[in-house]
Design a protein around this motif. Structure first.
Motif, mmCIF file in Angstrom:
data_model
loop_
_atom_site.group_PDB
_atom_site.id
_atom_site.type_symbol
_atom_site.label_atom_id
_atom_site.label_comp_id
_atom_site.label_asym_id
_atom_site.label_seq_id
_atom_site.Cartn_x
_atom_site.Cartn_y
_atom_site.Cartn_z
ATOM 1 N N LEU A 114 0.837 -1.192 0.000
ATOM 2 C CA LEU A 114 0.000 0.000 0.000
ATOM 3 C C LEU A 114 0.876 1.247 0.000
ATOM 4 O O LEU A 114 2.003 1.228 0.490
ATOM 5 C CB LEU A 114 -0.878 -0.001 1.256
ATOM 6 C CG LEU A 114 -2.293 0.566 1.150
ATOM 7 C CD1 LEU A 114 -3.135 -0.332 0.262
ATOM 8 C CD2 LEU A 114 -2.914 0.662 2.536
ATOM 9 N N CYS A 115 0.357 2.357 -0.548
ATOM 10 C CA CYS A 115 1.127 3.601 -0.560
ATOM 11 C C CYS A 115 0.184 4.792 -0.675
ATOM 12 O O CYS A 115 -0.792 4.750 -1.439
ATOM 13 C CB CYS A 115 2.095 3.608 -1.747
ATOM 14 S SG CYS A 115 3.315 4.940 -1.685
ATOM 15 N N ILE A 116 0.457 5.855 0.090
ATOM 16 C CA ILE A 116 -0.218 7.128 -0.140
ATOM 17 C C ILE A 116 0.362 7.732 -1.409
ATOM 18 O O ILE A 116 1.579 7.732 -1.609
ATOM 19 C CB ILE A 116 -0.006 8.103 1.035
ATOM 20 C CG1 ILE A 116 -0.671 7.572 2.299
ATOM 21 C CG2 ILE A 116 -0.580 9.489 0.704
ATOM 22 C CD1 ILE A 116 -0.424 8.449 3.507
ATOM 23 N N VAL A 117 -0.509 8.265 -2.248
ATOM 24 C CA VAL A 117 -0.055 8.839 -3.515
ATOM 25 C C VAL A 117 -0.730 10.180 -3.763
ATOM 26 O O VAL A 117 -1.800 10.469 -3.208
ATOM 27 C CB VAL A 117 -0.358 7.885 -4.700
ATOM 28 C CG1 VAL A 117 0.581 6.704 -4.711
ATOM 29 C CG2 VAL A 117 -1.817 7.427 -4.681
ATOM 30 N N LEU A 118 -0.079 10.993 -4.582
ATOM 31 C CA LEU A 118 -0.688 12.199 -5.124
ATOM 32 C C LEU A 118 -0.955 11.919 -6.590
ATOM 33 O O LEU A 118 -0.036 11.594 -7.344
ATOM 34 C CB LEU A 118 0.237 13.402 -4.938
ATOM 35 C CG LEU A 118 0.353 13.864 -3.487
ATOM 36 C CD1 LEU A 118 1.556 14.766 -3.304
ATOM 37 C CD2 LEU A 118 -0.927 14.568 -3.046
ATOM 38 N N LEU A 119 -2.225 12.014 -6.974
ATOM 39 C CA LEU A 119 -2.677 11.597 -8.295
ATOM 40 C C LEU A 119 -3.011 12.813 -9.144
ATOM 41 O O LEU A 119 -3.871 13.609 -8.779
ATOM 42 C CB LEU A 119 -3.912 10.707 -8.161
ATOM 43 C CG LEU A 119 -3.710 9.442 -7.325
ATOM 44 C CD1 LEU A 119 -5.050 8.900 -6.852
ATOM 45 C CD2 LEU A 119 -2.969 8.387 -8.125
ATOM 46 N N GLU A 120 -2.328 12.946 -10.249
ATOM 47 C CA GLU A 120 -2.660 14.005 -11.195
ATOM 48 C C GLU A 120 -3.759 13.471 -12.105
ATOM 49 O O GLU A 120 -3.557 12.524 -12.862
ATOM 50 C CB GLU A 120 -1.437 14.401 -12.010
ATOM 51 C CG GLU A 120 -1.702 15.538 -12.991
ATOM 52 C CD GLU A 120 -0.486 15.863 -13.816
ATOM 53 O OE1 GLU A 120 -0.621 15.873 -15.067
ATOM 54 O OE2 GLU A 120 0.590 16.095 -13.230
ATOM 55 N N MET A 121 -4.953 14.066 -12.001
ATOM 56 C CA MET A 121 -6.111 13.608 -12.748
ATOM 57 C C MET A 121 -6.475 14.652 -13.798
ATOM 58 O O MET A 121 -6.509 15.847 -13.516
ATOM 59 C CB MET A 121 -7.303 13.391 -11.804
ATOM 60 C CG MET A 121 -6.992 12.565 -10.560
ATOM 61 S SD MET A 121 -6.632 10.841 -10.912
ATOM 62 C CE MET A 121 -8.208 10.287 -11.540
ATOM 63 N N ASN A 122 -6.772 14.177 -14.988
ATOM 64 C CA ASN A 122 -7.069 15.078 -16.091
ATOM 65 C C ASN A 122 -8.512 14.887 -16.544
ATOM 66 O O ASN A 122 -8.847 13.883 -17.153
ATOM 67 C CB ASN A 122 -6.111 14.813 -17.259
ATOM 68 C CG ASN A 122 -6.338 15.774 -18.415
ATOM 69 O OD1 ASN A 122 -7.059 16.747 -18.287
ATOM 70 N ND2 ASN A 122 -5.715 15.480 -19.535
ATOM 71 N N GLY A 123 -9.355 15.858 -16.197
ATOM 72 C CA GLY A 123 -10.705 15.876 -16.748
ATOM 73 C C GLY A 123 -11.781 15.302 -15.862
ATOM 74 O O GLY A 123 -11.549 14.435 -15.042
ATOM 75 N N GLN A 124 -12.985 15.833 -16.017
ATOM 76 C CA GLN A 124 -14.212 15.345 -15.415
ATOM 77 C C GLN A 124 -15.259 15.306 -16.510
ATOM 78 O O GLN A 124 -15.241 16.146 -17.417
ATOM 79 C CB GLN A 124 -14.685 16.310 -14.318
ATOM 80 C CG GLN A 124 -14.243 15.964 -12.921
ATOM 81 C CD GLN A 124 -14.859 16.921 -11.921
ATOM 82 O OE1 GLN A 124 -14.664 18.127 -11.993
ATOM 83 N NE2 GLN A 124 -15.615 16.403 -11.000
ATOM 84 N N PRO A 125 -16.222 14.390 -16.458
ATOM 85 C CA PRO A 125 -16.421 13.373 -15.426
ATOM 86 C C PRO A 125 -15.614 12.098 -15.672
ATOM 87 O O PRO A 125 -15.632 11.188 -14.857
ATOM 88 C CB PRO A 125 -17.922 13.087 -15.536
ATOM 89 C CG PRO A 125 -18.207 13.293 -16.985
ATOM 90 C CD PRO A 125 -17.311 14.422 -17.430
ATOM 91 N N HIS A 126 -14.900 11.990 -16.811
ATOM 92 C CA HIS A 126 -14.117 10.788 -17.109
ATOM 93 C C HIS A 126 -12.662 11.062 -16.752
ATOM 94 O O HIS A 126 -11.875 11.501 -17.581
ATOM 95 C CB HIS A 126 -14.274 10.411 -18.578
ATOM 96 C CG HIS A 126 -15.699 10.213 -18.993
ATOM 97 N ND1 HIS A 126 -16.463 9.170 -18.512
ATOM 98 C CD2 HIS A 126 -16.498 10.945 -19.809
ATOM 99 C CE1 HIS A 126 -17.678 9.253 -19.034
ATOM 100 N NE2 HIS A 126 -17.723 10.314 -19.815
#
Length: 205
Positions: free
Chosen positions: A98-110
């Motif tokens: 397991l690991c804490i992560v920082l997630l770069e997410m591109n776009g909503q809602p997908h």
């Protein structure tokens, strides 16, 4: 990238307001969280049943995200906000680590995952770091890379990896992490508690 700080290069997506918010979020977590974590303690805590320290750090990252972005950013009807950075939890399918992560997410809602930064004994490490020492690269691959991974952000309604589909260990962290308070240490103490990969490489040679 310094091994206990997260850096951000602004992109062209999402508009100036959200790029500014991402930078503000990173400024907050660099100053108040990432530079004040006992990283070796965190790495050990991943292996415990309760994961108290893990949950406290995730809660701190989550609170700053709420403070900077605002609750309206994470609803299903929020529209396309462009790129956003969110705290989350990742589990390797092979090793189950397991690991804490920082997630770069591109776009909503997908939502599309574009970059991951791992909080490990080496500090906050991005897989896109082109100057990553080989020791660290091997560590990430062995701990989290083999067999793929599952992840969930701390804002389930935003992420395509829903709570129902997440592995049990991720769900256990997400269900009560808000009950744990992060106790920051002195930045110098945090540095002293990081596994120094430069020394590691010198020893191996």
């Amino acid at each position: 990238m310094e091994h206990n700080r997260f850096e951000w290069a602004t992109g062209t997506e999402g508009g100036k307001m959200y790029r500014d918010k991402i930078n503000l979020y990173i400024d907050h977590i660099n100053r108040d969280v990432l530079t004040k974590i006992r990283y070796m303690q965190l790495q050990r805590d991943y292996q415990t049943e309760e994961k108290v320290y893990v949950k406290s750090i995730l809660n701190a990252l989550h609170k700053y995200a709420l403070e900077v972005y605002g609750e309206d950013s994470f609803g299903k009807d929020g529209g396309n906000r462009g790129t956003i950075l969110l705290p989350g939890v990742l589990q390797a399918r092979g090793s189950k680590n397991l690991c804490i992560v920082l997630l770069e997410m591109n776009g909503q809602p997908h939502s599309e995952l574009t970059e991951i930064s791992y909080l490990t004994q080496y500090g906050c490490i991005s897989t896109d770091d082109t100057v990553m020492p080989e020791t660290v690269r091997q560590f990430l691959e062995e701990m989290y890379g083999e067999g793929g991974y599952d992840y969930a952000t701390s804002f389930e309604e935003y992420d395509t990896a829903s709570e129902q589909n997440s592995p049990e260990e991720i769900r256990k962290v997400l269900e009560d992490f808000k009950n744990y308070t992060f106790l920051p240490c002195d930045p110098e103490e945090a540095l002293n508690d990081i596994c120094d990969y430069i020394e590691d490489e010198e020893i191996e040679q």
